[in-house]
Design an enzyme around this catalytic site. Structure first.
Site: not given
Ligand code: PLP
Length: 389
Positions: A198, A324
């Site tokens: 991401s 929460c």
């Molecule tokens: N997977 C993990 C381990 C993450 O930390 C996050 C986001 O916090 C995501 C997936 C989701 O990514 P995105 O916010 O780009 O959808």
């Protein structure tokens, strides 16, 4: 007010060089990369360049990269693709500590005809590898295990898992959203079939991600539409953000050393000093195989939310390990899976440092947090009654 941002696992600041690279693709070069004219072709060329840069960071081939809208889309695409291309198989294996992007999809699938094994972790957040491998059957369509945990930073032995699963001929996907750009990843040396990343976790903008699909892996698109991404993901490309993701990946290759030396040293100092100054504080998760910038610390007998609010007053931005939900403060599923006691799970704070943090940020937290904890404990009935049985 001074802002000390130590919430880089939630999101990161867009690197100024990334922004600079993106800007012309909003105004000057706005052509559609699918157009026949050369004006559109300009953006097409830039997407190709970005694909090479993303692939370069994780040692993949450019054609193995599919651009998506976020990490969540990449995770969903990977898992649903494995199910679609293996219609006879109804079993999924994942862990109990996945991000909701995987956890909630699997929960949903378990209510819709699939059997899901949620592999447990121990008190240090380490995965039960024997159980994982022992759970694989002929009915298993996919194994999806995160590379690094977003709350504790604990890194799983993904290459080892990939090696074992390749022998069993099971599709293996890893959610590497927190790992990419922070630790070295070399997909040319592993047998991972799919990997999600991401942009906004590595100093690119929010709303762009990528999915690596190893050459030869059977694939079914999540978004059906035009022929973009060679028919693997319909929808006109988010050109500027893709350009930004490419630049961020190029920069990550140069910053990864700093992450693993300077950023980890700052994290270590923060952790060491807080543990020294604050009694009954405990690090959640193992500290050896861990992301360089992350520490998750429980301050017993108080609420994480209260700590966050008081830190917020002083400009310190972090996260708590409880959420929460429906009016009740539930500790995070990750800390619950690790068996962190109730009195500690509620007072957990995640500090996630990145390349923009400085020694003075860390000193500021070391100075400001101990009195906050002391004050909250003085007000806490749990603290006052802690020795009563
Ligand atoms: N997977 C993990 C381990 C993450 O930390 C996050 C986001 O916090 C995501 C997936 C989701 O990514 P995105 O916010 O780009 O959808």
């Amino acid at each position: 007010m001074k802002i000390v941002y130590v919430d880089n696992n939630a999101t990161t600041k867009v690197d100024p060089e990334v922004l600079e690279e993106m800007l012309p693709y909003f105004s000057e070069f706005y052509g559609n990369p699918s157009s026949m004219h050369s004006f559109g072709g300009e953006t097409g060329k830039k997407i190709k360049e970005a694909r090479e840069k993303v692939a370069g960071l994780i040692h993949a081939q450019p054609e193995e990269i599919i651009f998506t809208s976020c990490g969540t889309e990449s995770d969903n695409t990977a898992i649903l693709s494995a199910l679609k291309t293996n219609p006879g198989k109804k079993h999924i294996i994942t862990s109990r500590v996945e991000h909701p992007a995987v956890k909630n999809l699997c929960k949903n699938l378990s209510e819709n005809g699939y059997r899901v094994t949620f592999v447990p972790v121990d008190e240090k957040g380490r995965l039960d590898l024997d159980m994982l491998l022992g759970s694989v059957t002929d009915d298993t369509a996919i194994v999806s295990i995160m590379w690094a945990n977003n709350e504790t930073g604990v890194v799983f032995p993904i290459e080892e898992i990939a090696e074992n699963l390749a022998e069993k001929k099971v599709i293996f996907h890893t959610d590497a959203v927190q790992a990419v750009g922070k630790i070295h990843i070399d997909l040319s040396k592993t047998k991972i079939d799919m990997l999600a990343l991401s942009g906004h976790k590595l100093h690119a903008p929010k709303g762009v991600g990528a999915l690596y699909v190893r050459k030869g892996t059977r694939f079914s698109p999540f978004l059906n539409g035009g022929h973009q991404e060679k028919g693997r993901r319909g929808g006109t490309e988010n050109v500027a953000s893709i350009v930004g993701l490419g630049k961020a990946c190029e920069l990550a290759r140069t910053y990864i050393e700093k992450e693993n030396t300077e950023v980890s040293a700052l994290r270590d100092k923060l952790e060491r000093e807080l543990l020294k100054k604050i009694p009954l504080s405990i690090v959640n998760g193992e500290t050896i195989n861990r992301l360089p910038g992350t520490t998750n610390i429980s301050f017993e007998y108080i609420e994480g939310e209260a700590i966050l609010l008081m830190m917020n007053e002083l400009g310190i931005c972090a996260s708590s390990g409880s959420a929460c939900t429906s009016g009740s403060l539930e500790p995070s599923h990750v800390l619950r899976a690790m068996g962190v006691p109730y009195t500690a799970a509620h007072g957990s704070i995640r500090f996630s440092l990145g390349r923009y943090n400085t020694e003075s940020d860390v000193d500021y937290i070391i100075d400001k947090l101990p009195p906050i904890i002391q004050k909250l404990r003085e007000m806490s009935p749990f603290w006052q009654n802690r020795d009563r049985k």
